[in-house]
Design an enzyme around this catalytic site. Structure first.
Site, PDB file in Angstrom:
ATOM      1  N   ASP A  50     -10.302  -1.692   7.062  1.00  0.00           N
ATOM      2  CA  ASP A  50     -11.013  -0.720   7.884  1.00  0.00           C
ATOM      3  C   ASP A  50     -11.634  -1.402   9.098  1.00  0.00           C
ATOM      4  O   ASP A  50     -12.307  -2.436   8.954  1.00  0.00           O
ATOM      5  CB  ASP A  50     -12.161  -0.072   7.092  1.00  0.00           C
ATOM      6  CG  ASP A  50     -11.675   0.859   5.991  1.00  0.00           C
ATOM      7  OD1 ASP A  50     -10.579   1.435   6.146  1.00  0.00           O
ATOM      8  OD2 ASP A  50     -12.392   1.004   4.991  1.00  0.00           O
ATOM      9  N   ASP A  56      -7.018  -2.222   1.534  1.00  0.00           N
ATOM     10  CA  ASP A  56      -7.610  -1.322   2.514  1.00  0.00           C
ATOM     11  C   ASP A  56      -8.211  -2.204   3.610  1.00  0.00           C
ATOM     12  O   ASP A  56      -8.991  -3.112   3.314  1.00  0.00           O
ATOM     13  CB  ASP A  56      -8.722  -0.531   1.812  1.00  0.00           C
ATOM     14  CG  ASP A  56      -9.092   0.755   2.526  1.00  0.00           C
ATOM     15  OD1 ASP A  56      -8.389   1.155   3.466  1.00  0.00           O
ATOM     16  OD2 ASP A  56     -10.102   1.345   2.132  1.00  0.00           O
ATOM     17  N   ARG A 114       0.837  -1.202   0.000  1.00  0.00           N
ATOM     18  CA  ARG A 114       0.000   0.000   0.000  1.00  0.00           C
ATOM     19  C   ARG A 114       0.867   1.245   0.000  1.00  0.00           C
ATOM     20  O   ARG A 114       1.768   1.379   0.826  1.00  0.00           O
ATOM     21  CB  ARG A 114      -0.902   0.010   1.240  1.00  0.00           C
ATOM     22  CG  ARG A 114      -1.663   1.315   1.461  1.00  0.00           C
ATOM     23  CD  ARG A 114      -3.052   1.226   0.909  1.00  0.00           C
ATOM     24  NE  ARG A 114      -3.792   2.463   1.122  1.00  0.00           N
ATOM     25  CZ  ARG A 114      -4.913   2.551   1.825  1.00  0.00           C
ATOM     26  NH1 ARG A 114      -5.417   1.478   2.407  1.00  0.00           N
ATOM     27  NH2 ARG A 114      -5.552   3.690   1.929  1.00  0.00           N
ATOM     28  N   ARG A 150      -6.252   1.220  -4.555  1.00  0.00           N
ATOM     29  CA  ARG A 150      -5.330   0.733  -3.533  1.00  0.00           C
ATOM     30  C   ARG A 150      -5.173  -0.785  -3.593  1.00  0.00           C
ATOM     31  O   ARG A 150      -6.097  -1.502  -3.964  1.00  0.00           O
ATOM     32  CB  ARG A 150      -5.751   1.171  -2.140  1.00  0.00           C
ATOM     33  CG  ARG A 150      -7.061   0.651  -1.585  1.00  0.00           C
ATOM     34  CD  ARG A 150      -8.334   1.407  -2.005  1.00  0.00           C
ATOM     35  NE  ARG A 150      -8.292   2.856  -1.957  1.00  0.00           N
ATOM     36  CZ  ARG A 150      -8.559   3.579  -0.867  1.00  0.00           C
ATOM     37  NH1 ARG A 150      -8.896   3.014   0.246  1.00  0.00           N
ATOM     38  NH2 ARG A 150      -8.513   4.886  -0.915  1.00  0.00           N
TER      39      ARG A 150
HETATM   40  N1  ROI Z   1     -15.416   1.313  -3.923  1.00  0.00           N
HETATM   41  C1  ROI Z   1     -15.677  -0.006  -3.793  1.00  0.00           C
HETATM   42  N2  ROI Z   1     -16.553  -0.590  -4.618  1.00  0.00           N
HETATM   43  N3  ROI Z   1     -15.079  -0.748  -2.811  1.00  0.00           N
HETATM   44  C2  ROI Z   1     -14.188  -0.186  -1.941  1.00  0.00           C
HETATM   45  O1  ROI Z   1     -13.645  -0.881  -1.061  1.00  0.00           O
HETATM   46  C3  ROI Z   1     -13.904   1.180  -2.038  1.00  0.00           C
HETATM   47  N4  ROI Z   1     -13.025   1.800  -1.194  1.00  0.00           N
HETATM   48  C4  ROI Z   1     -12.783   3.095  -1.268  1.00  0.00           C
HETATM   49  C5  ROI Z   1     -13.413   3.976  -2.315  1.00  0.00           C
HETATM   50  C6  ROI Z   1     -12.305   4.614  -3.158  1.00  0.00           C
HETATM   51  C7  ROI Z   1     -14.226   5.031  -1.614  1.00  0.00           C
HETATM   52  N5  ROI Z   1     -14.283   3.241  -3.204  1.00  0.00           N
HETATM   53  C8  ROI Z   1     -14.546   1.919  -3.062  1.00  0.00           C
HETATM   54  O2  ROI Z   1     -11.950   3.639  -0.397  1.00  0.00           O
END
Ligand code: ROI
Length: 162
Positions: free
Chosen positions: A99, A97, A84, A94
């Site tokens: 979260d 991610d 990342r 990315r």
């Molecule tokens: N869009 C999708 N479909 N899935 C994600 O995990 C995701 N994560 C993000 C942003 C760029 C907002 N869009 C996303 O951080």
């Protein structure tokens, strides 16, 4: 104290499915932590800037005695191990991610960490996989996951075969 934590996983670069599988293995190896369950994988179009690849998303349930910021440090370490690079562009693509969606019953509003995750209430790619793991979930603010789902169409999500 052991607490149930839900983690949202997302990737849209460098073989997203492989990124998520590697991340789940890394979550399973965290200290003081048990990987309790993982959802199916779902593909979806990017939310935000459209000029980026489709995402793969999933949700994992952890049982942990780590404190929230220690868990956050560990998750950011996994993100960095998987290449990342944090860019100035908001909502860009990315490799990985991770979260923290929910941390037990806690409500956290700290500079590095807001829980429940600010955007989880209206994101199909979070709510549907979460519902696989905890269909009767109630958020710390009292809202029922089932009520959030009723307001959030499944439209656009594609459940992938594991
Ligand atoms: N869009 C999708 N479909 N899935 C994600 O995990 C995701 N994560 C993000 C942003 C760029 C907002 N869009 C996303 O951080």
């Amino acid at each position: 104290m052991m607490e149930r934590v839900y983690i949202g996983l997302g990737s849209n670069l460098a073989e997203p499915l492989g990124q998520l599988q590697a991340a789940l293995a890394a979550l399973a190896a965290l200290p003081q932590t048990r990987l309790a369950a993982t959802s199916s994988f779902y593909a979806s179009d990017p939310l935000g800037p459209a000029d980026q690849p489709r995402y793969v998303n999933a949700v994992a349930a952890l049982d942990t005695t780590l404190e929230p910021l220690a868990l956050l440090d560990a998750l950011q370490g996994i993100e960095q191990n998987q290449g990342r690079v944090r860019k100035a562009e908001r909502w860009g693509p990315r490799t990985l991610d991770l979260d923290i969606l929910l941390f037990g019953e806690r409500l956290l509003d700290e500079p590095r960490l807001q829980v429940p995750h600010y955007h989880m209430h209206a994101r199909a790619f979070v709510l549907y996989p979460l519902a696989e793991l905890a269909p009767d979930l109630q958020l710390p603010d009292g809202r029922l996951l089932s009520a959030l789902l009723a307001q959030c169409p499944f439209e656009g999500l594609e459940r992938l075969q594991a």
